[in-house]
Motif scaffolding. Structure first.
Motif, mmCIF file in Angstrom:
data_model
loop_
_atom_site.group_PDB
_atom_site.id
_atom_site.type_symbol
_atom_site.label_atom_id
_atom_site.label_comp_id
_atom_site.label_asym_id
_atom_site.label_seq_id
_atom_site.Cartn_x
_atom_site.Cartn_y
_atom_site.Cartn_z
ATOM 1 N N ALA A 94 0.815 -1.215 0.000
ATOM 2 C CA ALA A 94 0.000 0.000 0.000
ATOM 3 C C ALA A 94 0.849 1.265 0.000
ATOM 4 C CB ALA A 94 -0.938 -0.003 1.204
ATOM 5 N N THR A 95 2.101 1.171 0.437
ATOM 6 C CA THR A 95 2.979 2.341 0.454
ATOM 7 C C THR A 95 3.791 2.478 -0.833
ATOM 8 O OG1 THR A 95 4.918 1.228 1.428
ATOM 9 C CG2 THR A 95 3.213 2.035 2.958
ATOM 10 N N CYS A 96 3.557 1.578 -1.775
ATOM 11 C CA CYS A 96 4.377 1.556 -2.991
ATOM 12 C C CYS A 96 3.668 2.114 -4.212
ATOM 13 C CB CYS A 96 4.861 0.140 -3.262
ATOM 14 S SG CYS A 96 5.985 -0.482 -1.990
ATOM 15 N N GLY A 97 2.557 2.786 -4.003
ATOM 16 C CA GLY A 97 1.883 3.439 -5.114
ATOM 17 C C GLY A 97 0.940 2.562 -5.904
ATOM 18 N N VAL A 98 0.706 1.343 -5.437
ATOM 19 C CA VAL A 98 -0.234 0.470 -6.150
ATOM 20 C C VAL A 98 -1.645 0.754 -5.649
ATOM 21 C CG1 VAL A 98 1.524 -1.305 -6.447
ATOM 22 C CG2 VAL A 98 -0.020 -1.427 -4.487
ATOM 23 N N GLY A 99 -2.636 0.320 -6.395
ATOM 24 C CA GLY A 99 -4.014 0.493 -5.971
ATOM 25 C C GLY A 99 -4.369 -0.418 -4.815
ATOM 26 N N LEU A 100 -5.477 -0.114 -4.171
ATOM 27 C CA LEU A 100 -5.922 -0.907 -3.026
ATOM 28 C C LEU A 100 -6.157 -2.360 -3.418
ATOM 29 C CD1 LEU A 100 -6.475 -0.308 -0.042
ATOM 30 C CD2 LEU A 100 -8.876 0.047 -0.635
ATOM 31 N N HIS A 248 -6.132 -3.167 6.913
ATOM 32 C CA HIS A 248 -4.736 -2.783 7.155
ATOM 33 C C HIS A 248 -4.148 -2.029 5.964
ATOM 34 C CE1 HIS A 248 -3.654 -4.577 11.069
ATOM 35 N NE2 HIS A 248 -4.622 -5.439 10.793
ATOM 36 N N ALA A 249 -4.450 -2.467 4.768
ATOM 37 C CA ALA A 249 -3.944 -1.761 3.585
ATOM 38 C C ALA A 249 -4.499 -0.339 3.544
ATOM 39 C CB ALA A 249 -4.321 -2.526 2.315
ATOM 40 N N TRP A 250 -5.765 -0.197 3.868
ATOM 41 C CA TRP A 250 -6.393 1.131 3.865
ATOM 42 C C TRP A 250 -5.788 2.021 4.946
ATOM 43 C CZ3 TRP A 250 -8.649 4.294 0.829
ATOM 44 C CH2 TRP A 250 -9.423 5.357 1.318
ATOM 45 N N GLU A 251 -5.569 1.448 6.141
ATOM 46 C CA GLU A 251 -4.948 2.224 7.214
ATOM 47 C C GLU A 251 -3.553 2.684 6.809
ATOM 48 O OE1 GLU A 251 -4.771 1.606 11.929
ATOM 49 O OE2 GLU A 251 -3.432 0.227 10.846
ATOM 50 N N GLU A 252 -2.801 1.784 6.201
ATOM 51 C CA GLU A 252 -1.432 2.132 5.801
ATOM 52 C C GLU A 252 -1.426 3.185 4.711
ATOM 53 O OE1 GLU A 252 2.099 2.387 6.788
ATOM 54 O OE2 GLU A 252 1.298 0.503 7.570
ATOM 55 N N ARG A 253 -2.406 3.146 3.819
ATOM 56 C CA ARG A 253 -2.523 4.175 2.782
ATOM 57 C C ARG A 253 -2.633 5.560 3.407
ATOM 58 N NH1 ARG A 253 -4.978 3.070 -2.274
ATOM 59 N NH2 ARG A 253 -5.372 5.316 -2.387
ATOM 60 N N ARG A 257 3.295 7.486 4.496
ATOM 61 C CA ARG A 257 4.662 7.012 4.289
ATOM 62 C C ARG A 257 4.776 6.303 2.942
ATOM 63 N NH1 ARG A 257 8.532 6.828 8.090
ATOM 64 N NH2 ARG A 257 10.476 5.901 7.376
ATOM 65 N N ARG A 258 5.885 6.525 2.255
ATOM 66 C CA ARG A 258 6.114 5.917 0.951
ATOM 67 C C ARG A 258 7.179 4.830 1.056
ATOM 68 N NH1 ARG A 258 8.503 8.761 -2.552
ATOM 69 N NH2 ARG A 258 7.450 8.042 -4.445
ATOM 70 N N ILE A 259 6.978 3.775 0.292
ATOM 71 C CA ILE A 259 7.950 2.677 0.167
ATOM 72 C C ILE A 259 8.422 2.212 1.546
ATOM 73 C CG2 ILE A 259 9.950 1.849 -1.112
ATOM 74 C CD1 ILE A 259 9.758 4.272 -2.901
#
Length: 281
Positions: A94-100, A248-253, A257-259
């Motif tokens: 999720a921090t790498c710029g990919v979609g949900l 979790h992916a949504w929370e991390e988005r 933070r990136r990468i």
């Protein structure tokens, strides 16, 4: 194009084409969506999500107790925190710029035989013991004793029992209590529950601490008692855990933070290779 190939193509009918992906699950046409024969609008507001899952997988709507037990198992397995590799991977993605959707797929694709497969494996164990008891007349205690001897000889863990983190999985008791209530009420046979409890009891024999069922074992009992095939048990676990992966992916988005890697930036993995050297060395 050869004459034979052209003739084969000419022989293909419209029915051959429409039968190519024939299905008994959904009937879709303009303005119509029917699931196993039920108009979707008749299910909205009358069938729960677990009941609809059952309908699509099994072909009929479940009885109330079946839908309730399925829901209990699905709720129990939704999440186990960022220490679970599937969830950690989804958060990193999720921090790498990919979609949900890609972040979710990253997590789901880590659910294999080792991480996420114990429920199916436990269902297979329960089915094997049940077969020995029903088809060969072996008493449950003896069948379990033989099974555990095989696992001990192969130095393998019995899937669905013990937990690397919890001394006693907090999800075990409410799930098994619900199954026991349905057995007492005569709505479930209880054969798989009996086998699982016997495995648990024999695993505890001679040990300083018991080896209670974990989430995989408890849900394996539920899915087996409800008549699901073992492979569907894994599919249902993936469906359940997808909820936690999404959250979790949504929370991390939202962290900004990136990468984000597996360890904080000030720390680096331990290097165990050669000392610094030059090509001529």
């Amino acid at each position: 194009m050869t004459t034979a190939r052209r003739a084969a193509q000419d022989a293909v009918t419209t029915e051959d084409v429409t039968d190519w992906w024939s299905t008994s699950i959904s009937d879709i046409e303009p303005g119509v969506i029917r699931l196993r024969g039920y108009p979707v609008e008749s299910l909205i507001g009358t069938a729960s999500f677990p009941a609809t899952i059952w309908l699509l997988l099994r072909g009929e709507l479940p009885a109330e107790h079946q839908a309730r037990l399925l829901e209990l198992a699905l709720v129990a397995a939704v999440d186990h925190g960022p220490q679970a590799p599937s969830i950690a991977a989804a958060r990193m993605a999720a921090t790498c710029g990919v979609g949900l959707n890609s972040a979710m797929a990253t997590g789901v694709n880590l659910l294999g035989d080792t991480h996420g497969g114990a429920g199916q494996q436990c269902m297979e164990v329960l089915a094997a013991v049940r077969h020995a008891c029903d088809a060969e007349g072996v008493p449950v205690a003896d069948a379990v004793r033989m099974l555990l001897a095989e696992y001990k000889s192969a130095r393998r863990f019995v899937p669905g029992f013990g937990h690397r983190f919890h001394p006693r999985d907090p999800r075990r008791d409410p799930l098994l209590s619900a199954v026991e209530s349905e057995v007492t009420a005569g709505r479930l046979a209880g054969g798989h529950l009996e086998i699982a409890l016997e495995i648990e009891a024999q695993l505890a024999t001679g040990r300083p601490r018991p080896v209670p069922m974990n989430i995989d074992g408890a849900t394996a009992v539920i899915y087996s008692e409800l008549g699901f095939e073992p492979e569907l048990g894994r599919g249902l676990f993936v469906l359940s855990r997808s909820v936690g992966i999404l959250a979790h992916a949504w929370e991390e988005r939202g962290s900004g933070r990136r990468i984000k890697g597996p360890i904080p930036p000030p720390l680096l993995p331990t290097y165990r290779g050669p000392e610094p050297r030059k090509p001529q060395d």
